[in-house]
Write a protein that holds these residues in place. Structure first.
Motif, PDB file in Angstrom:
ATOM      1  N   THR A   1      -7.214 -13.695   1.706  1.00  0.00           N
ATOM      2  CA  THR A   1      -6.477 -13.263   2.708  1.00  0.00           C
ATOM      3  C   THR A   1      -7.177 -12.445   3.487  1.00  0.00           C
ATOM      4  O   THR A   1      -6.653 -12.082   4.595  1.00  0.00           O
ATOM      5  N   LEU A   2      -6.983 -11.238   2.399  1.00  0.00           N
ATOM      6  CA  LEU A   2      -6.673  -9.692   3.324  1.00  0.00           C
ATOM      7  C   LEU A   2      -8.445  -9.346   3.740  1.00  0.00           C
ATOM      8  O   LEU A   2      -8.403  -8.197   4.612  1.00  0.00           O
ATOM      9  N   CYS A   3      -9.266 -10.486   3.066  1.00  0.00           N
ATOM     10  CA  CYS A   3     -10.631  -9.913   3.783  1.00  0.00           C
ATOM     11  C   CYS A   3     -10.909 -10.706   5.355  1.00  0.00           C
ATOM     12  O   CYS A   3     -11.340 -10.237   6.121  1.00  0.00           O
ATOM     13  N   LYS A   4     -10.672 -11.991   5.272  1.00  0.00           N
ATOM     14  CA  LYS A   4     -10.483 -12.597   6.656  1.00  0.00           C
ATOM     15  C   LYS A   4     -10.570 -13.205   7.532  1.00  0.00           C
ATOM     16  O   LYS A   4      -9.924 -13.835   8.270  1.00  0.00           O
ATOM     17  N   PHE A   5      -8.284 -12.934   7.415  1.00  0.00           N
ATOM     18  CA  PHE A   5      -7.134 -12.519   8.198  1.00  0.00           C
ATOM     19  C   PHE A   5      -7.521 -11.511   8.550  1.00  0.00           C
ATOM     20  O   PHE A   5      -7.207 -10.439   7.979  1.00  0.00           O
ATOM     21  N   ARG A   6      -7.482 -11.459  10.480  1.00  0.00           N
ATOM     22  CA  ARG A   6      -6.957 -10.339  10.775  1.00  0.00           C
ATOM     23  C   ARG A   6      -5.280 -10.870  11.147  1.00  0.00           C
ATOM     24  O   ARG A   6      -5.135 -11.564  11.915  1.00  0.00           O
ATOM     25  N   PHE A   7      -4.528  -9.546  10.704  1.00  0.00           N
ATOM     26  CA  PHE A   7      -3.825  -9.364  10.984  1.00  0.00           C
ATOM     27  C   PHE A   7      -2.930  -8.140  10.625  1.00  0.00           C
ATOM     28  O   PHE A   7      -2.910  -7.521  10.464  1.00  0.00           O
ATOM     29  N   PRO A   8      -1.633  -7.506  11.256  1.00  0.00           N
ATOM     30  CA  PRO A   8      -1.290  -6.583  11.681  1.00  0.00           C
ATOM     31  C   PRO A   8      -0.693  -5.859  10.412  1.00  0.00           C
ATOM     32  O   PRO A   8      -0.426  -6.720   9.601  1.00  0.00           O
ATOM     33  N   GLY A   9      -1.287  -4.981  10.023  1.00  0.00           N
ATOM     34  CA  GLY A   9      -0.443  -4.068   8.509  1.00  0.00           C
ATOM     35  C   GLY A   9      -1.539  -4.428   7.536  1.00  0.00           C
ATOM     36  O   GLY A   9      -0.839  -4.580   6.078  1.00  0.00           O
ATOM     37  N   ARG A  10      -2.504  -5.548   7.293  1.00  0.00           N
ATOM     38  CA  ARG A  10      -3.257  -6.018   6.242  1.00  0.00           C
ATOM     39  C   ARG A  10      -3.990  -5.051   5.319  1.00  0.00           C
ATOM     40  O   ARG A  10      -3.931  -5.052   4.351  1.00  0.00           O
ATOM     41  N   TYR A  11      -4.584  -3.967   6.189  1.00  0.00           N
ATOM     42  CA  TYR A  11      -4.610  -2.485   5.135  1.00  0.00           C
ATOM     43  C   TYR A  11      -3.862  -1.948   4.462  1.00  0.00           C
ATOM     44  O   TYR A  11      -4.038  -1.208   4.013  1.00  0.00           O
ATOM     45  N   ILE A  12      -2.727  -1.759   5.139  1.00  0.00           N
ATOM     46  CA  ILE A  12      -1.786  -1.322   4.224  1.00  0.00           C
ATOM     47  C   ILE A  12      -0.750  -2.099   3.259  1.00  0.00           C
ATOM     48  O   ILE A  12      -0.654  -1.253   2.400  1.00  0.00           O
ATOM     49  N   VAL A  13      -1.088  -3.119   3.226  1.00  0.00           N
ATOM     50  CA  VAL A  13      -0.754  -3.739   2.418  1.00  0.00           C
ATOM     51  C   VAL A  13      -2.315  -3.757   1.312  1.00  0.00           C
ATOM     52  O   VAL A  13      -1.428  -3.740   0.256  1.00  0.00           O
ATOM     53  N   PHE A  14      -3.313  -3.835   1.499  1.00  0.00           N
ATOM     54  CA  PHE A  14      -4.183  -3.676   0.330  1.00  0.00           C
ATOM     55  C   PHE A  14      -4.248  -2.539  -0.212  1.00  0.00           C
ATOM     56  O   PHE A  14      -4.557  -2.831  -1.035  1.00  0.00           O
ATOM     57  N   ILE A  15      -3.943  -1.399   0.856  1.00  0.00           N
ATOM     58  CA  ILE A  15      -3.702  -0.275   0.510  1.00  0.00           C
ATOM     59  C   ILE A  15      -2.756   0.287  -1.341  1.00  0.00           C
ATOM     60  O   ILE A  15      -2.097   0.824  -1.780  1.00  0.00           O
ATOM     61  N   ALA A  16      -1.627  -0.771  -0.358  1.00  0.00           N
ATOM     62  CA  ALA A  16      -0.041  -0.517  -1.543  1.00  0.00           C
ATOM     63  C   ALA A  16      -0.352  -0.853  -2.462  1.00  0.00           C
ATOM     64  O   ALA A  16       0.063  -1.054  -3.411  1.00  0.00           O
ATOM     65  N   ILE A  17      -1.437  -2.112  -2.413  1.00  0.00           N
ATOM     66  CA  ILE A  17      -1.954  -2.842  -3.906  1.00  0.00           C
ATOM     67  C   ILE A  17      -2.881  -2.183  -4.619  1.00  0.00           C
ATOM     68  O   ILE A  17      -2.528  -2.222  -6.075  1.00  0.00           O
TER      69      ILE A  17
END
Length: 292
Positions: free
Chosen positions: A112-128
């Motif tokens: 999901t984080l790699c293939k979907f473009r949605f707002p805030g996905r980089y923030i979610v990835f960094i939070a993880i």
């Protein structure tokens, strides 16, 4: 013409045979020496573990690697102890279920984080990823309070829930999904597949090395886990192998020979897993490092 070519090849072969061999590089000797010493350091605890498992109680504190009277009574005692089988089964159940959940959940989130473009996905990835910086010792209190509130103490679920998904697994899977061409995903969507079907039938087969490496890491981590299973379990029947082995002995003394015997037996599954899937471990680590 053929004779001339044959003479030239013969002369080249003669020159190569008479060419003096270059002496080995000192740096090469140093590297091999360091590797040899490192191997000795790594294997000595295992050798001492097996040696101790063959000793009588009065020989435990004797540092000899070869016991004076080696015997297999410790193995007989441990294998005839009914608790050991409960601990073994508990570890198998917890390690397998946790591994399966990690393979599914980590790959889903990574995809999901790699293939979907949605707002805030980089923030979610960094939070993880930021959760990797939190020591496990700081999380056991919130985990315990949560387990107590929901009635998960001394249950399989209580032992497993903190490790059903990991930040490392999410990072590993995301990095590998980056190698899956977007054209494949778009072609599958045009063919009418939904996102779950694309994830399962298109993306997952292309990241099998990452899945194998993740499964091995998670299985070994849960097989050897000690701190959290010790805290969350109360009954002897719910102990895992590392916790159960630590209970051998009494208040006056610790039965190190039995602990080492149980540890030697418990390493057999992990050794088998490593020998079978070691190429996936190496490939997964190398690929994760290259893509990181």
């Amino acid at each position: 013409m053929a004779a001339t070519e044959e003479i030239r090849l013969s002369s080249d072969a003669l020159l190569k045979a008479n060419k003096p061999k270059r002496p080995a590089n000192m740096g090469q000797f140093l590297r091999w020496g360091l590797l040899f010493l490192g191997g000795i350091v790594m294997i000595m605890p295992i050798v001492y573990m097996i040696s101790t498992s063959l000793k009588w109680p009065h020989e435990v504190y004797n540092l000899k690697l070869i016991p004076d009277e080696p015997h297999l009574e410790n193995y007989t005692f441990v294998l005839e102890d009914g608790r050991f089988y409960w601990w073994f089964v508990n570890s198998i159940i917890i390690a397998l279920i946790t591994t399966l959940c990690n393979v599914i959940f980590d790959s889903l989130v990574g995809y999901t984080l790699c293939k979907f473009r949605f707002p805030g996905r980089y923030i979610v990835f960094i939070a993880i990823l930021s959760t990797l910086m939190i020591p496990t010792e700081m999380l056991v209190i919130p985990w315990y309070l949560m387990s107590q509130q929901f009635g998960w103490l001394d249950t399989y679920w209580g032992i497993m829930f903190p490790g059903l998904m990991t930040a490392f697994g999410t990072f590993l899977m995301k990095q590998f999904f980056e190698t899956v061409p977007d054209d494949f995903i778009e072609a599958a969507r045009i063919d009418g597949l939904n996102e779950l079907q694309i994830w399962w039938t298109v993306a997952m087969p292309l990241v099998k090395p990452a899945l194998a490496a993740l499964a091995i890491f998670v299985f070994l981590g849960n097989w050897t886990a000690f701190i959290w299973p010790l805290i969350v379990t109360n009954s002897v029947e719910m102990y895992t192998l590392p916790v159960g082995l630590s209970s051998f002995g009494d208040e006056a003394d610790v039965a190190w020979e039995l602990i080492m015997t149980g540890a030697a037996i418990s390493t057999i599954p992990t050794l088998i897993v490593f020998l079978i899937f070691q190429r996936f471990i190496i490939r997964g680590v190398v690929m994760a490092g290259l893509k990181g």
